[in-house]
Design a protein around this motif. Structure first.
Motif, mmCIF file in Angstrom:
data_model
loop_
_atom_site.group_PDB
_atom_site.id
_atom_site.type_symbol
_atom_site.label_atom_id
_atom_site.label_comp_id
_atom_site.label_asym_id
_atom_site.label_seq_id
_atom_site.Cartn_x
_atom_site.Cartn_y
_atom_site.Cartn_z
ATOM 1 N N ARG A 115 -1.714 -8.074 -5.336
ATOM 2 C CA ARG A 115 -3.438 -7.554 -5.711
ATOM 3 C C ARG A 115 -4.338 -6.761 -4.711
ATOM 4 N NH1 ARG A 115 -5.241 -10.607 0.002
ATOM 5 N NH2 ARG A 115 -5.017 -8.004 -0.111
ATOM 6 N N ASP A 116 -4.799 -5.943 -5.329
ATOM 7 C CA ASP A 116 -6.268 -5.094 -5.332
ATOM 8 C C ASP A 116 -6.648 -5.229 -3.745
ATOM 9 O OD1 ASP A 116 -5.399 -3.846 -7.123
ATOM 10 O OD2 ASP A 116 -6.828 -3.754 -8.645
ATOM 11 N N GLY A 117 -6.823 -4.312 -2.897
ATOM 12 C CA GLY A 117 -8.097 -4.427 -2.031
ATOM 13 C C GLY A 117 -8.997 -4.866 -2.725
ATOM 14 N N TRP A 118 -9.950 -5.194 -1.523
ATOM 15 C CA TRP A 118 -10.903 -5.363 -1.174
ATOM 16 C C TRP A 118 -12.326 -4.511 -0.338
ATOM 17 C CZ3 TRP A 118 -8.251 -8.900 1.157
ATOM 18 C CH2 TRP A 118 -8.493 -9.072 2.400
ATOM 19 N N VAL A 119 -11.656 -3.210 -0.427
ATOM 20 C CA VAL A 119 -11.963 -2.201 -0.260
ATOM 21 C C VAL A 119 -11.994 -1.173 -1.123
ATOM 22 C CG1 VAL A 119 -13.071 -0.848 1.687
ATOM 23 C CG2 VAL A 119 -13.310 -3.277 2.395
ATOM 24 N N GLU A 120 -12.460 -0.694 -2.000
ATOM 25 C CA GLU A 120 -11.655 0.456 -3.550
ATOM 26 C C GLU A 120 -11.705 1.885 -2.818
ATOM 27 O OE1 GLU A 120 -12.500 2.203 -7.814
ATOM 28 O OE2 GLU A 120 -13.875 0.966 -6.673
ATOM 29 N N ASN A 121 -10.274 2.109 -1.990
ATOM 30 C CA ASN A 121 -10.821 3.842 -1.835
ATOM 31 C C ASN A 121 -10.731 5.042 -2.947
ATOM 32 O OD1 ASN A 121 -9.527 6.013 -0.495
ATOM 33 N ND2 ASN A 121 -7.950 5.400 -0.817
ATOM 34 N N LEU A 122 -11.551 5.460 -2.894
ATOM 35 C CA LEU A 122 -12.048 6.573 -4.325
ATOM 36 C C LEU A 122 -11.765 7.449 -3.671
ATOM 37 C CD1 LEU A 122 -16.108 5.627 -4.251
ATOM 38 C CD2 LEU A 122 -14.116 4.270 -5.425
ATOM 39 N N GLY A 123 -11.089 7.994 -2.740
ATOM 40 C CA GLY A 123 -10.045 9.217 -2.258
ATOM 41 C C GLY A 123 -8.544 9.288 -3.165
ATOM 42 N N GLU A 124 -7.440 10.069 -2.090
ATOM 43 C CA GLU A 124 -6.309 9.840 -2.777
ATOM 44 C C GLU A 124 -5.668 8.404 -1.946
ATOM 45 O OE1 GLU A 124 -3.922 12.694 -2.426
ATOM 46 O OE2 GLU A 124 -5.976 14.256 -2.536
ATOM 47 N N GLY A 125 -5.268 7.760 -3.375
ATOM 48 C CA GLY A 125 -3.301 6.339 -1.389
ATOM 49 C C GLY A 125 -4.359 5.559 -1.836
ATOM 50 N N PRO A 126 -3.399 4.114 -2.031
ATOM 51 C CA PRO A 126 -4.076 3.092 -2.068
ATOM 52 C C PRO A 126 -5.173 2.451 -1.539
ATOM 53 C CG PRO A 126 -2.402 3.017 -0.429
ATOM 54 C CD PRO A 126 -2.595 4.105 -0.379
ATOM 55 N N ASP A 127 -5.655 1.411 -2.425
ATOM 56 C CA ASP A 127 -7.255 0.418 -1.673
ATOM 57 C C ASP A 127 -6.643 0.274 -0.351
ATOM 58 O OD1 ASP A 127 -8.878 1.558 -4.277
ATOM 59 O OD2 ASP A 127 -7.808 -0.541 -4.854
ATOM 60 N N ARG A 158 1.636 -5.527 -1.971
ATOM 61 C CA ARG A 158 2.697 -5.340 -3.315
ATOM 62 C C ARG A 158 3.413 -6.503 -1.758
ATOM 63 N NH1 ARG A 158 7.097 -3.375 -5.247
ATOM 64 N NH2 ARG A 158 7.819 -5.007 -7.520
ATOM 65 N N LYS A 159 4.131 -8.037 -2.523
ATOM 66 C CA LYS A 159 4.915 -8.348 -1.125
ATOM 67 C C LYS A 159 6.076 -9.081 -2.487
ATOM 68 C CE LYS A 159 1.296 -9.540 2.350
ATOM 69 N NZ LYS A 159 0.367 -10.285 2.591
ATOM 70 N N GLN A 160 7.079 -9.517 -2.078
ATOM 71 C CA GLN A 160 8.521 -10.260 -2.508
ATOM 72 C C GLN A 160 9.167 -10.687 -1.310
ATOM 73 O OE1 GLN A 160 10.549 -8.325 -4.981
ATOM 74 N NE2 GLN A 160 10.500 -6.028 -4.030
ATOM 75 N N ASN A 216 7.134 -5.662 1.858
ATOM 76 C CA ASN A 216 5.908 -5.549 1.325
ATOM 77 C C ASN A 216 5.474 -3.782 0.882
ATOM 78 O OD1 ASN A 216 6.019 -7.728 1.714
ATOM 79 N ND2 ASN A 216 4.808 -8.162 4.324
ATOM 80 N N ASP A 217 4.706 -3.696 0.244
ATOM 81 C CA ASP A 217 4.399 -1.846 0.344
ATOM 82 C C ASP A 217 2.662 -2.804 0.138
ATOM 83 O OD1 ASP A 217 6.464 -0.974 0.495
ATOM 84 O OD2 ASP A 217 6.933 -1.876 -1.735
ATOM 85 N N ILE A 218 2.250 -2.430 1.414
ATOM 86 C CA ILE A 218 0.488 -2.758 1.275
ATOM 87 C C ILE A 218 -0.488 -1.650 1.942
ATOM 88 C CG2 ILE A 218 1.325 -5.057 2.437
ATOM 89 C CD1 ILE A 218 1.119 -4.427 5.242
ATOM 90 N N ILE A 272 -4.895 8.247 1.972
ATOM 91 C CA ILE A 272 -4.001 7.090 2.479
ATOM 92 C C ILE A 272 -3.191 6.917 2.288
ATOM 93 C CG2 ILE A 272 -5.297 4.687 2.989
ATOM 94 C CD1 ILE A 272 -7.031 6.009 4.988
ATOM 95 N N GLU A 273 -1.936 6.281 3.336
ATOM 96 C CA GLU A 273 -0.537 6.767 3.308
ATOM 97 C C GLU A 273 -0.147 5.297 2.643
ATOM 98 O OE1 GLU A 273 1.333 9.203 5.185
ATOM 99 O OE2 GLU A 273 0.374 10.443 5.172
ATOM 100 N N GLU A 274 0.479 4.527 2.057
ATOM 101 C CA GLU A 274 0.764 3.933 2.341
ATOM 102 C C GLU A 274 1.587 2.734 3.160
ATOM 103 O OE1 GLU A 274 2.202 1.121 -1.787
ATOM 104 O OE2 GLU A 274 3.773 2.271 -0.894
ATOM 105 N N SER A 275 1.521 2.339 3.771
ATOM 106 C CA SER A 275 2.815 1.020 4.551
ATOM 107 C C SER A 275 3.926 -0.178 4.253
ATOM 108 C CB SER A 275 1.213 0.326 5.434
ATOM 109 O OG SER A 275 0.145 1.248 6.259
ATOM 110 N N GLY A 276 4.472 -0.426 4.960
ATOM 111 C CA GLY A 276 5.599 -1.676 4.644
ATOM 112 C C GLY A 276 6.041 -1.902 5.824
ATOM 113 N N LEU A 277 7.033 -3.013 4.817
ATOM 114 C CA LEU A 277 7.671 -3.693 6.572
ATOM 115 C C LEU A 277 8.872 -4.859 5.495
ATOM 116 C CD1 LEU A 277 7.608 -6.129 8.591
ATOM 117 C CD2 LEU A 277 5.992 -7.632 7.017
ATOM 118 N N ARG A 278 9.791 -4.534 6.431
ATOM 119 C CA ARG A 278 10.953 -5.381 5.856
ATOM 120 C C ARG A 278 12.067 -6.455 6.763
ATOM 121 N NH1 ARG A 278 9.442 -2.358 2.250
ATOM 122 N NH2 ARG A 278 9.692 -0.998 1.002
#
Length: 746
Positions: free
Chosen positions: A203-215, A220-222, A247-249, A283-289
Motif C-alpha cells: 500500500r502507498d503511504g498517505w503522505v506522498e514524498n515528492l522528493g527521493e525515497g518511499p512515501d 510492502r509486507k509478507q 516487511n519493507d516500509i 528518505i530511506e526505506e526501513s525493514g523488519l524480519r
C-alpha cells in the motif's frame, strides 16, 4: 459535525428493530474462551475479557492487532514513533510509552500461548486467526509471563486433517493490494496434518514524498505460518508452528503541527493534515524480519488431568530510518540514521491443569523459564538554531542563518534478561453451596535478572550538550516478587454471574537503555506493582437475547515506570520510578439480538487515572502535578450494528456499520512540560457491505465493499513535545480508505 450523531442513529435503528422483534428469535451464541487455560464460556469466566472469533474479525475488518483497540473497552494503542511495525499497547492506562530492550512491556502478548516479549512486528497482518482474547487487569497466575496491564492471546487456526482452501484478494485506494492464501491439507500420514497460511500486502503511504525515497507510511509486507499437528496417540498431541515476517516500509510522517520556535521560522508547519512533502534530505526505506518457532506437546493423563509443554523461540532484526519533521526548507531537524535492533528470545513452560473431588476442585500450575538478548544501535542527527543555545555560541554556529544539522550521538546498547517463575491457582466450588459459589486462590513467584552494557560516542551537538563518551559500561540487577490473586464468584442464576477479585501484578525492573550518560544507563529502574480490586457482572437476559457484562475496578499503582524524552534533546530518554498513581474505572459490553438477523453491540469505558506522587530525587519535593499517565483517555465507546439476513439458500448478506470514539489523551508522562501536546478526541466511522457464501467455481465466494474513517476525520496517532523546534510534532492517522474484498473457499 456532531460526533454523537452516528451513535444516536444506531440507537434509533435499535428501537425500531425491537418493535418488530418476534419471540421466536434465536438466542445469542455462546462465546467459548480459553483465558483460564481451559475451554469455558465467556459468561462463566470471572475476568474482564473481550473475545473475537473469525466472524468478528471479518466484520470489524481486523487485519492486524492495532485494529482491535477500538472494539475493546479501556484499550489504547499507538505505533512507536520510528516504526510502523511496532505497537505501544495500553490497557486501563497501563502500558509502555517507549519500546526498549532493557524494559518489559506492561501488557503481555501471546501467540498460541507463547509469549512475545518485543512489540516489533505486532502491527503486522495476523495470518488465519481463529480468535483473539484480551484480558484486562494484572495477569500472573494464568500466563507464563507476568503483566501489570493485561494480556492479549492470539489463537491461530489449527490443522484439521481435512482439505480446505481459502483464497482472498483485497483491492483499495492508495494502491492497496493484499493476497492471502490459507490451505488446510488432508492428513499426510496417519495422525499428521498440516496447515499453511501466506499473506502479501502492499500500500502507498498517505503522505506522498515528492522528493527521493518511499512515501511516508509505504508498506510492502509478507508473512507466512506453517502449522503441523501430530496426534501421537489418543492422549498425546504435538503441535509445531513456524512463522515468518518480512516487511519493507516507509516510516510515518511526523509533521510540525505547532508553530516553530525562534530560529526555526523557516520550518514548514500546519495544524491541518499535510498529504505531501518534499524533504530536502532523501528518505530511506526501513525493514523488519521476524522468525518464530513453537512446539506445544499436550498429554491427557486421564479425563481429569492434562499436562502441557510450551516451547518458543523468536528472533527479530529491524532497521529504521526516520526523519522527524522532514520539510523542504531545512536540513534534518532530528533523524535516526540508522536505528537498528536485533533480538532473540527463548521460553519454556510446563503446565498442569485438571479437576478433582468430582469437579468441585479445578487447578492450574505452571513452571516458566524465559531468556532473551538483544542490541540496539543508532546514530542520531539534530539541527539546532543559535536562538536555542545559551551562552557563547560555538563557531561556526553563530554565523549560520538557519538551523544547523550535525551528529548528536551514536549509541549502542546490549541487553540480556532472564526470568523464572512458578505460578498457579485453585478454584473450589463446593457442592454444599450447590456448586454456585467459586473460591479461587492464586499465587506467582518470579525471579528476574537484568544485564545491560553500552557505549556512546558524541557528535558535534553531543559535545555542545556536554555529552559523555564511554565504552562497554555495564551493570546487572536482580528482582524478586510474589503476587497473590483472590476471586470469589457467584452464579446467582444460570444467566447471572457476579464476582469480586483482588489481584496483584508485577513488572520487573530494568535499565534506561537510551540513557546518554554512563550513570543514566547503569542506574537500575525498580520494579512496578499494581494492586487491583474489581467487581464484575456477567449476565444474559430475555431468553439470552441480551448480554450485559461490566466491571468496576480500582488500581493502586506503585513505583510506576514512566518514560519520556528530555525537552530539547529527544535522544535523551528518561525512565524512572515515578511513585504512586490511582486508577479507577468502569467498562461494559452490551450485545443485543434485536431481530433474527440484526445485532447491536456497544461498549463504554470510563477511566480516572491520577499520578499522585512523583518525588524529585534532588529536592525531595512531590512534583506529581506535572505528570499524567499516557494513553489513558477518560472516556471511550463503540457502537456497532450488524445485519445478516439470508438472501437465498446458503447465501447471506453482511451489512455492518460501527462508530468508535475516544476522549483526549496525553502522549507522554511529563504533561506539564508539553502541555500543548495533548492528543485531541476523535471518532471513526467504518462500514462493510457484502454477500457471503455464493456458489462459484466449485466453492463458496464472498464479496464485500468496505470503508474505514468514512468521514475523513483528521486525527493524530501520536504527538511528541520534546523537539527543540516545536512542542507539537505528530503523526496523523489514515484518512478515509475503502476497498473491495473477494474470497473463494473450498
Amino acid at each position: 459535525m456532531n460526533k454523537k450523531w452516528y451513535g444516536t442513529t444506531l440507537v434509533a435503528l435499535l428501537l425500531s428493530g425491537v418493535a418488530q422483534a418476534q419471540r421466536s428469535a434465536p438466542a445469542l451464541e455462546e462465546i467459548v474462551v480459553t483465558a483460564e487455560k481451559k475451554a469455558a464460556s465467556l459468561q462463566d469466566t470471572p475476568i474482564s475479557l473481550s473475545a473475537f472469533n473469525s466472524e468478528d474479525i471479518e466484520k470489524f475488518g481486523i487485519s492486524n492487532l492495532a485494529d482491535i483497540q477500538f472494539t475493546v473497552p479501556n484499550m489504547a494503542m499507538r505505533q512507536f514513533p520510528n516504526s510502523q511495525s511496532s505497537l505501544r499497547v495500553f490497557i486501563r492506562g497501563i502500558g509502555n510509552n517507549d519500546v526498549q530492550i532493557t524494559q518489559d512491556p506492561a501488557v503481555g502478548v501471546y501467540i498460541d500461548g507463547i509469549y512475545v516479549s518485543r512489540s516489533s512486528g505486532l502491527a503486522n497482518k495476523i495470518v488465519d486467526p481463529e480468535r483473539i482474547e484480551v484480558l484486562r487487569g494484572p495477569q500472573g497466575t494464568l500466563y507464563g509471563r507476568n503483566a501489570t496491564g493485561g494480556a492479549i492471546n492470539i489463537v491461530p487456526r489449527a490443522p484439521s486433517g481435512e482439505f480446505g482452501w481459502k483464497q482472498s484478494l483485497t483491492l483499495g485506494n492508495y494502491d492497496r493490494l493484499e493476497v492471502q492464501t490459507d490451505i488446510d491439507f488432508p492428513e499426510i500420514v496417519s495422525g499428521l496434518s498440516a496447515k499453511l497460511g501466506y499473506v502479501f500486502s502492499e500500500r502507498d503511504g498517505w503522505v506522498e514524498n515528492l522528493g527521493e525515497g518511499p512515501d511516508f507510511g509505504d508498506e510492502r509486507k509478507q508473512g507466512a505460518r506453517l502449522a503441523l499437528r501430530y496426534d501421537a496417540s489418543d492422549s498425546v498431541t504435538v503441535d509445531y508452528a513456524y512463522d515468518y515476517t518480512d516487511n519493507d516500509i516507509g516510516t510515518f510522517y511526523y509533521q510540525t503541527i505547532g508553530e516553530p520556535a525562534a530560529g526555526f521560522e523557516q520550518v514548514t508547519w500546519s495544524e491541518d493534515f499535510i498529504d505531501s512533502v518534499e524533504p530536502r534530505h532523501p528518505i530511506e526505506e526501513s525493514g523488519l524480519r521476524v522468525r518464530g518457532h513453537s512446539l506445544i506437546v499436550g498429554w491427557d493423563v486421564n479425563d481429569a488431568m492434562n499436562v502441557k509443554s510450551l516451547s518458543g523461540y523468536r528472533d527479530m532484526n529491524e532497521w529504521i530510518y526516520q526523519d522527524y519533521g522532514a520539510n523542504a526548507n531545512t536540513d534534518r531537524l532530528f533523524a535516526n540514521d540508522p536505528f537498528v535492533t536485533a533480538h532473540r528470545q527463548f521460553s519454556q513452560e510446563f503446565q498442569i491443569t485438571g479437576s478433582a473431588l468430582d469437579d468441585q476442585l479445578s487447578y492450574l500450575a505452571g513452571i516458566y523459564y524465559f531468556e532473551e538478548s538483544g542490541s540496539e544501535h543508532t546514530t542520531d542527527y539534530i539541527a539546532l538554531a543559535a536562538e536555542t543555545l545559551t551562552g557563547p555560541l560555538p563557531l561556526p554556529i553563530s554565523s549560520f542563518v538557519e538551523p544547523v544539522e550535525e551528529s548528536l550521538q551514536t549509541r549502542t546498547t546490549w541487553a540480556e534478561n532472564e526470568a523464572s517463575a512458578i505460578f498457579g491457582q485453585v478454584t473450589y466450588s463446593p457442592v454444599q453451596l450447590d456448586s454456585r459459589w467459586h473460591f479461587t486462590v492464586g499465587i506467582r513467584q518470579t525471579e528476574d535478572t537484568r544485564y545491560v552494557r553500552g557505549s556512546r560516542r558524541n557528535g558535534f551537538w553531543g559535545v555542545v550538550f556536554g555529552g559523555e563518551d564511554f565504552d562497554n559500561v555495564d551493570a546487572e540487577s536482580d528482582y524478586s516478587n510474589t503476587s497473590p490473586a483472590f476471586t470469589v464468584a457467584w452464579d446467582v442464576t444460570d444467566d447471572l454471574n457476579v464476582y469480586a477479585k483482588y489481584v496483584e501484578g508485577y513488572r520487573t525492573g530494568g535499565y534506561t537503555g537510551r540513557g546518554v550518560s554512563s550513570q543514566s544507563l547503569t542506574t537500575p529502574i525498580g520494579e512496578e506493582q499494581v494492586a487491583n480490586t474489581e467487581l464484575g457482572i456477567k449476565s444474559e437476559w430475555f431468553d439470552r437475547r441480551l448480554r450485559v457484562n461490566a466491571a468496576l475496578f480500582d488500581s493502586a499503582y506503585d513505583d510506576i515506570q514512566l518514560s519520556f524524552a528530555t525537552q530539547g534533546n529527544p535522544a535523551d530518554v528518561v525512565v524512572f520510578n515515578a511513585g504512586k498513581a490511582s486508577i479507577t474505572g468502569f467498562e461494559t459490553d452490551l450485545t443485543l439480538l434485536v431481530t433474527h438477523d440484526l445485532m447491536l453491540t456497544m461498549n463504554y469505558a470510563r477511566l480516572d487515572a491520577n499520578v499522585e506522587e512523583v518525588i524529585n530525587p534532588n529536592t525531595g519535593a512531590n512534583e506529581a502535578e506535572g505528570y499524567a499517565l499516557p494513553s489513558a483517555p477518560e472516556s471511550s465507546y463503540m457502537v456497532d450494528l450488524t445485519y445478516t439476513p439470508y438472501l437465498w439458500g446458503t447465501v447471506s448478506l453482511l451489512a455492518n456499520i460501527n462508530y468508535s470514539w475516544r476522549d483526549s489523551q496525553w502522549p507522554a508522562a511529563n504533561a506539564s512540560v508539553i502541555n500543548d501536546a495533548e492528543i485531541a478526541d476523535y471518532g471513526l466511522l467504518n462500514a462493510r457491505l457484502g454477500v457471503r457464501d455464493m456458489a462459484a467455481f466449485g466453492g463458496l465466494m464472498s464479496v464485500a465493499l468496505w470503508g474505514k474513517n468514512l468521514t475523513d476525520e483528521e486525527y493524530q496517532l501520536d504527538i511528541i513535545g520534546a523537539f527543540p523546534w516545536s512542542t507539537r510534532v505528530g503523526a496523523f492517522g489514515e484518512p478515509a480508505s475503502y476497498g473491495l474484498d473477494v474470497s473463494l473457499q473450498f
